[in-house]
Scaffold this motif. Sequence first.
Motif, mmCIF file in Angstrom:
data_model
loop_
_atom_site.group_PDB
_atom_site.id
_atom_site.type_symbol
_atom_site.label_atom_id
_atom_site.label_comp_id
_atom_site.label_asym_id
_atom_site.label_seq_id
_atom_site.Cartn_x
_atom_site.Cartn_y
_atom_site.Cartn_z
ATOM 1 N N LEU A 1 0.851 -1.184 0.000
ATOM 2 C CA LEU A 1 0.000 0.000 0.000
ATOM 3 C C LEU A 1 0.887 1.234 0.000
ATOM 4 O O LEU A 1 1.907 1.262 0.681
ATOM 5 N N SER A 2 0.481 2.242 -0.740
ATOM 6 C CA SER A 2 1.176 3.520 -0.719
ATOM 7 C C SER A 2 0.216 4.541 -0.116
ATOM 8 O O SER A 2 -0.894 4.728 -0.612
ATOM 9 N N ILE A 3 0.649 5.173 0.967
ATOM 10 C CA ILE A 3 -0.206 6.132 1.662
ATOM 11 C C ILE A 3 0.498 7.474 1.677
ATOM 12 O O ILE A 3 1.654 7.578 2.085
ATOM 13 N N LYS A 4 -0.205 8.499 1.226
ATOM 14 C CA LYS A 4 0.337 9.854 1.279
ATOM 15 C C LYS A 4 -0.191 10.513 2.547
ATOM 16 O O LYS A 4 -1.376 10.504 2.818
ATOM 17 N N LEU A 5 0.720 11.061 3.334
ATOM 18 C CA LEU A 5 0.384 11.656 4.619
ATOM 19 C C LEU A 5 0.682 13.144 4.558
ATOM 20 O O LEU A 5 1.829 13.541 4.334
ATOM 21 N N LYS A 6 -0.356 13.960 4.697
ATOM 22 C CA LYS A 6 -0.196 15.411 4.676
ATOM 23 C C LYS A 6 -0.396 15.934 6.095
ATOM 24 O O LYS A 6 -1.422 15.675 6.715
ATOM 25 N N ILE A 7 0.576 16.666 6.593
ATOM 26 C CA ILE A 7 0.556 17.122 7.971
ATOM 27 C C ILE A 7 -0.005 18.533 8.057
ATOM 28 O O ILE A 7 0.473 19.430 7.384
ATOM 29 N N LYS A 8 -1.026 18.686 8.881
ATOM 30 C CA LYS A 8 -1.623 20.004 9.086
ATOM 31 C C LYS A 8 -0.974 20.746 10.243
ATOM 32 O O LYS A 8 -0.796 21.946 10.180
ATOM 33 N N ASN A 9 -0.652 20.013 11.313
ATOM 34 C CA ASN A 9 -0.145 20.647 12.523
ATOM 35 C C ASN A 9 1.117 19.922 12.983
ATOM 36 O O ASN A 9 1.046 18.905 13.647
ATOM 37 N N ARG A 10 2.265 20.451 12.641
ATOM 38 C CA ARG A 10 3.529 19.777 12.957
ATOM 39 C C ARG A 10 3.811 19.750 14.456
ATOM 40 O O ARG A 10 4.514 18.897 14.957
ATOM 41 N N ARG A 11 3.249 20.683 15.203
ATOM 42 C CA ARG A 11 3.518 20.761 16.642
ATOM 43 C C ARG A 11 2.984 19.531 17.378
ATOM 44 O O ARG A 11 3.610 19.036 18.299
ATOM 45 N N ASN A 12 1.833 19.008 16.961
ATOM 46 C CA ASN A 12 1.222 17.856 17.628
ATOM 47 C C ASN A 12 1.476 16.542 16.894
ATOM 48 O O ASN A 12 0.861 15.540 17.210
ATOM 49 N N PHE A 13 2.384 16.550 15.931
ATOM 50 C CA PHE A 13 2.580 15.377 15.084
ATOM 51 C C PHE A 13 3.562 14.386 15.689
ATOM 52 O O PHE A 13 4.640 14.764 16.140
ATOM 53 N N ASN A 14 3.178 13.111 15.703
ATOM 54 C CA ASN A 14 4.037 12.027 16.185
ATOM 55 C C ASN A 14 4.025 10.942 15.110
ATOM 56 O O ASN A 14 3.076 10.167 15.023
ATOM 57 N N LEU A 15 5.068 10.878 14.292
ATOM 58 C CA LEU A 15 5.121 9.950 13.162
ATOM 59 C C LEU A 15 4.992 8.499 13.615
ATOM 60 O O LEU A 15 4.255 7.719 13.018
ATOM 61 N N GLN A 16 5.675 8.130 14.679
ATOM 62 C CA GLN A 16 5.631 6.752 15.150
ATOM 63 C C GLN A 16 4.207 6.331 15.504
ATOM 64 O O GLN A 16 3.766 5.238 15.154
ATOM 65 N N SER A 17 3.481 7.178 16.162
ATOM 66 C CA SER A 17 2.099 6.880 16.538
ATOM 67 C C SER A 17 1.226 6.678 15.304
ATOM 68 O O SER A 17 0.406 5.763 15.248
ATOM 69 N N HIS A 18 1.412 7.508 14.296
ATOM 70 C CA HIS A 18 0.603 7.403 13.081
ATOM 71 C C HIS A 18 0.977 6.180 12.249
ATOM 72 O O HIS A 18 0.110 5.562 11.641
ATOM 73 N N LEU A 19 2.253 5.822 12.227
ATOM 74 C CA LEU A 19 2.660 4.608 11.520
ATOM 75 C C LEU A 19 2.029 3.379 12.179
ATOM 76 O O LEU A 19 1.532 2.482 11.498
ATOM 77 N N HIS A 20 2.020 3.360 13.496
ATOM 78 C CA HIS A 20 1.409 2.248 14.232
ATOM 79 C C HIS A 20 -0.079 2.168 13.913
ATOM 80 O O HIS A 20 -0.629 1.089 13.660
ATOM 81 N N GLU A 21 -0.746 3.303 13.891
ATOM 82 C CA GLU A 21 -2.176 3.349 13.580
ATOM 83 C C GLU A 21 -2.451 2.871 12.149
ATOM 84 O O GLU A 21 -3.398 2.123 11.903
ATOM 85 N N MET A 22 -1.618 3.275 11.202
ATOM 86 C CA MET A 22 -1.793 2.850 9.805
ATOM 87 C C MET A 22 -1.622 1.339 9.672
ATOM 88 O O MET A 22 -2.362 0.689 8.932
ATOM 89 N N CYS A 23 -0.629 0.795 10.375
ATOM 90 C CA CYS A 23 -0.408 -0.654 10.327
ATOM 91 C C CYS A 23 -1.595 -1.402 10.923
ATOM 92 O O CYS A 23 -2.064 -2.394 10.360
ATOM 93 N N ASP A 24 -2.083 -0.936 12.067
ATOM 94 C CA ASP A 24 -3.252 -1.572 12.680
ATOM 95 C C ASP A 24 -4.444 -1.551 11.734
ATOM 96 O O ASP A 24 -5.160 -2.534 11.592
ATOM 97 N N TYR A 25 -4.661 -0.425 11.090
ATOM 98 C CA TYR A 25 -5.818 -0.284 10.211
ATOM 99 C C TYR A 25 -5.656 -1.081 8.912
ATOM 100 O O TYR A 25 -6.637 -1.462 8.294
#
Length: 94
Positions: free
Chosen positions: A8-32
């Motif tokens: 799967l190729s997923i494009k991730l666009k960040i709106k708010n860099r201050r609250n962004f945690n890449l590791q958390s989002h990668l984990h969520e994408m894998c779970d989903y």
Amino acid sequence: MNIQTNQLSIKLKIKNRRNFNLQSHLHEMCDYSKEYEHDIVEVQEVKRINGGNYEIIISVTRDLDCLGELLDRSVLSRNRHNRRAEGENDSPYI
């Protein structure tokens, strides 16, 4: 063993860099990305593109002879909603 592999190729666009945690989002994408209990999901590559945006390549491997139970997507959505309600990351991506 009857193995099936998809990428799967997923494009991730960040709106708010201050609250962004890449590791958390990668984990969520894998779970989903898991559809069945025994699916193996791996992040193959993370590319930073256009400044703060990312392209994520995820690999899903499935043994068609031993799928396990079909996962309930509504549970994943509820868990995601509950984490956000508790103040964990306020949706910094689209």
